[in-house]
Design a protein around this motif. Structure first.
Motif, short mmCIF file in Angstrom:
data_model
loop_
_atom_site.label_atom_id
_atom_site.label_comp_id
_atom_site.label_asym_id
_atom_site.label_seq_id
_atom_site.Cartn_x
_atom_site.Cartn_y
_atom_site.Cartn_z
N GLU A 48 0.64 -1.20 0.02
CA GLU A 48 0.12 0.30 -0.23
C GLU A 48 0.43 1.62 0.33
O GLU A 48 1.81 1.49 0.91
N VAL A 50 1.62 4.91 1.10
CA VAL A 50 1.56 5.70 2.22
C VAL A 50 1.94 7.51 2.45
O VAL A 50 3.57 7.44 1.41
N ASP A 51 1.44 8.34 2.92
CA ASP A 51 1.97 9.57 2.53
C ASP A 51 3.29 9.63 3.09
O ASP A 51 3.23 9.05 4.54
N GLY A 55 1.57 9.45 6.96
CA GLY A 55 1.73 8.06 6.86
C GLY A 55 0.42 7.64 6.45
O GLY A 55 0.08 6.31 6.62
N ASN A 56 -0.64 8.18 5.84
CA ASN A 56 -1.98 7.93 5.67
C ASN A 56 -2.02 7.47 4.12
O ASN A 56 -1.15 7.74 3.92
N PRO A 57 -2.59 6.35 3.82
CA PRO A 57 -2.89 5.42 2.57
C PRO A 57 -3.69 6.59 1.42
O PRO A 57 -4.05 7.30 1.52
N VAL A 58 -2.36 7.01 0.32
CA VAL A 58 -3.20 7.58 -0.83
C VAL A 58 -3.99 6.59 -1.66
O VAL A 58 -3.94 5.40 -2.31
N GLN A 63 -2.48 8.72 -6.89
CA GLN A 63 -1.35 8.46 -7.10
C GLN A 63 -0.80 9.47 -8.58
O GLN A 63 -1.70 8.92 -9.64
#
Length: 267
Positions: A48, A50-51, A55-58, A63
């Protein structure tokens, strides 16, 4: 089942053309591959994006590709911009010239592909190109767009067909002095050189790919088989550390062993 073509188009030499296709000549699909597993649950893991800061999923739609111009600064490129920048492909493998195969250093060889005729109407032209190249002992240089990149290809005869090698660009080949600059220049002569030449002559052979085993794959296959059967795994014996020996003594011993082995084979 016929293999799936990686590319289809026309092979063109001057005004002579024939429909052809490229098929992968080498593959790693038969190698043992692993999945990443959660040790606690036994479930497969998935990757996955992540930023890096939050740390958040993108999400996939957010993307995009970026090229770093300075630390932390990027030029953002959209898929459409990249697609528009890619050279148009007319699906033609245009031969620009012929040369001896030995003129191209093998370090420039990238991936090999079988180049085959795809339609009955093109078989005669294909055979003419193949036999003409075989008779003259030459390879052809051609260019086309492969996998969204302009690629240079070397085409040579191979049995009843043709093989096409994609070639690395000059900028992709690292300068040899990066590896060789620290190697001192030494003159080797006399008995030492004679012994080395003798060993090489007595060990002369031919290349048969069937004689070479992938010991890593074999060891992995045995390990998987043993674990699946619940057997106790015994670690492989570690090879003895190489000892520093006198070079001349080692050459003499190697020459004697090579000569003995050759006499046995001849007998």
């Amino acid at each position: 089942m016929a293999p799936r073509a990686n590319w289809k188009g026309m092979l063109k030499i001057a005004e002579l053309t024939c429909p052809v296709a490229l098929y992968t000549a080498s593959s790693t699909s038969d190698r043992i591959s692993f999945h990443m597993i959660n040790r606690k649950t036994g479930n497969r893991l998935r990757r996955e994006f992540v930023d890096a800061e939050s740390g958040n999923p993108v999400p996939r739609e957010d993307q995009v590709k970026g090229y770093e111009t300075a630390s932390g600064e990027h030029v953002i490129l959209t898929p459409e911009e990249i697609s528009d920048a890619i050279p148009d492909s007319d699906k033609t493998l245009s031969v620009s010239g012929f040369l001896d195969c030995d003129q191209i250093d093998k370090i420039y060889f990238d991936n090999p592909y079988y180049l085959a005729a795809t339609e009955p109407t093109g078989l005669e032209a294909y055979a003419l190109i193949r036999e003409g190249m075989r008779k003259e002992g030459v390879a052809a240089l051609a260019q086309t767009v492969l996998f969204r990149r302009m690629r240079t290809v070397m085409i040579r005869t191979h049995g009843d067909g043709l093989i096409a090698h994609t070639l690395n660009y000059d900028y992709e080949i690292r300068a040899p002095n990066e590896a060789f600059d620290d190697i001192p220049i030494r003159k080797i002569k006399g008995e030492m050189l004679d012994l080395a030449k003798h060993i090489i002559k007595t060990k002369a052979g031919t290349f048969d790919p069937a004689e070479f085993d992938d010991r890593y794959e074999e060891a992995l296959a045995e390990l998987i088989k043993a674990k699946a059967a619940g057997k106790t795994i015994k670690p492989a014996a570690k090879p003895a550390k190489a000892q520093v020996v006198d070079l001349m003594a080692a050459l003499r011993e190697s020459a004697a062993l090579s000569a003995k082995s050759k006499r046995k084979t001849a007998g």
